[in-house]
Write a protein that holds these residues in place. Structure first.
Motif, short mmCIF file in Angstrom:
data_model
loop_
_atom_site.label_atom_id
_atom_site.label_comp_id
_atom_site.label_asym_id
_atom_site.label_seq_id
_atom_site.Cartn_x
_atom_site.Cartn_y
_atom_site.Cartn_z
N ALA A 1 45.09 45.07 40.27
CA ALA A 1 44.56 44.65 41.56
C ALA A 1 45.68 44.45 42.59
O ALA A 1 45.51 44.74 43.77
CB ALA A 1 43.74 43.37 41.41
N LEU A 2 46.83 43.96 42.13
CA LEU A 2 47.96 43.71 43.04
C LEU A 2 48.82 44.96 43.23
O LEU A 2 49.55 45.05 44.20
CB LEU A 2 48.82 42.56 42.54
N GLY A 3 48.75 45.88 42.26
CA GLY A 3 49.58 47.08 42.30
C GLY A 3 49.05 48.01 43.34
O GLY A 3 49.59 48.76 44.04
N GLU B 1 35.55 39.95 40.20
CA GLU B 1 35.22 38.97 41.24
C GLU B 1 36.13 37.75 41.15
O GLU B 1 36.60 37.24 42.17
CB GLU B 1 33.75 38.54 41.14
N ALA B 2 36.37 37.28 39.93
CA ALA B 2 37.24 36.11 39.74
C ALA B 2 38.66 36.41 40.21
O ALA B 2 39.31 35.57 40.84
CB ALA B 2 37.24 35.69 38.27
N ILE B 3 39.14 37.61 39.91
CA ILE B 3 40.49 38.02 40.33
C ILE B 3 40.55 38.13 41.86
O ILE B 3 41.49 37.62 42.48
CB ILE B 3 40.92 39.34 39.64
N ALA B 4 39.54 38.74 42.47
CA ALA B 4 39.51 38.86 43.93
C ALA B 4 39.53 37.48 44.58
O ALA B 4 40.26 37.24 45.55
CB ALA B 4 38.27 39.65 44.37
N ALA B 5 38.76 36.54 44.02
CA ALA B 5 38.73 35.17 44.56
C ALA B 5 40.09 34.50 44.41
O ALA B 5 40.57 33.84 45.33
CB ALA B 5 37.64 34.36 43.84
N ALA B 6 40.74 34.70 43.24
CA ALA B 6 42.05 34.08 43.00
C ALA B 6 43.11 34.68 43.93
O ALA B 6 43.99 33.97 44.42
CB ALA B 6 42.46 34.25 41.54
N ILE B 7 43.02 35.97 44.20
CA ILE B 7 43.97 36.64 45.11
C ILE B 7 43.78 36.08 46.52
O ILE B 7 44.74 35.72 47.20
CB ILE B 7 43.80 38.18 45.07
N ALA B 8 42.52 35.96 46.95
CA ALA B 8 42.23 35.42 48.28
C ALA B 8 42.71 33.97 48.39
O ALA B 8 43.34 33.58 49.38
CB ALA B 8 40.73 35.51 48.56
N LYS C 1 54.70 40.53 42.88
CA LYS C 1 55.54 39.32 42.80
C LYS C 1 54.68 38.06 42.71
O LYS C 1 55.11 37.04 42.19
CB LYS C 1 56.44 39.19 44.04
N ASP C 2 53.46 38.14 43.24
CA ASP C 2 52.57 36.98 43.28
C ASP C 2 51.67 36.86 42.05
O ASP C 2 50.78 36.02 41.99
CB ASP C 2 51.67 37.05 44.53
N MET C 3 51.91 37.71 41.05
CA MET C 3 51.06 37.75 39.87
C MET C 3 50.94 36.37 39.19
O MET C 3 49.86 35.96 38.80
CB MET C 3 51.59 38.78 38.88
N GLY C 4 52.06 35.66 39.09
CA GLY C 4 52.06 34.34 38.45
C GLY C 4 51.11 33.37 39.13
O GLY C 4 50.39 32.61 38.47
N LYS C 5 51.11 33.39 40.48
CA LYS C 5 50.23 32.48 41.23
C LYS C 5 48.77 32.82 40.95
O LYS C 5 47.94 31.91 40.77
CB LYS C 5 50.48 32.63 42.75
#
Length: 153
Positions: A151-153, A107-114, A122-126
């Protein structure tokens, strides 16, 4: 600055000494020594005492090196040494906050991605930056980075 984590460690040393628990006292003193070394290393940067989030990072690195040792000791058939390292890990972990895992981490990762609008690896650092800002001490960076990558892959 809140010194409660340092005070917790100092109190734990006193309690272990009074209980005559030699192994626990030894591990806690090791933590104190490492903390003192880390504070001294930070002095040239104008820091007299590192903040709690850096203490958590220091504790995690202590755990990581012990886990590596456990693996090597087990491969070498030295179970008693592996058990000693595992006992040290258990003591060190007492001072870490509950780490985000499982569904809470997803959930925390999904929120950070959103929040960051990340769309690819490429956006992994952000995404990692956003996670650190929000959940800092509760992250095991090794687990979190792998999960973000997935999650980004």
């Amino acid at each position: 600055m809140d010194m409660s984590l340092r005070e917790d460690i100092t109190a734990a040393v006193k309690t272990a000494m009074l209980a005559r628990d030699a192994e626990r006292t030894s591990t806690l003193r090791m933590i104190q020594a490492k903390l003192k070394d880390t504070d001294i290393a930070a002095r040239p940067k104008g820091v007299t005492a590192i903040p709690d989030d850096e203490i958590f990072a220091m504790l995690r690195s202590m755990i990581k090196s012990r886990r590596d040792s456990v693996t090597l000791y087990r491969q070498g058939g030295r179970e008693e040494l592996a058990a000693k390292e595992e006992a040290e890990i258990a003591v060190i972990e007492e001072f870490l906050p509950q780490t985000l895992a499982g569904e809470a981490l997803r959930e925390a990762i999904a929120a950070a991605i959103a929040e960051t609008g990340a769309s690819s690896a490429k956006d992994m650092g952000k995404v990692i930056g956003a996670l650190k800002a929000k959940h800092g001490a509760a992250l095991d960076m090794g687990v979190a980075s792998a999960a973000v990558k997935a999650a980004l892959g």
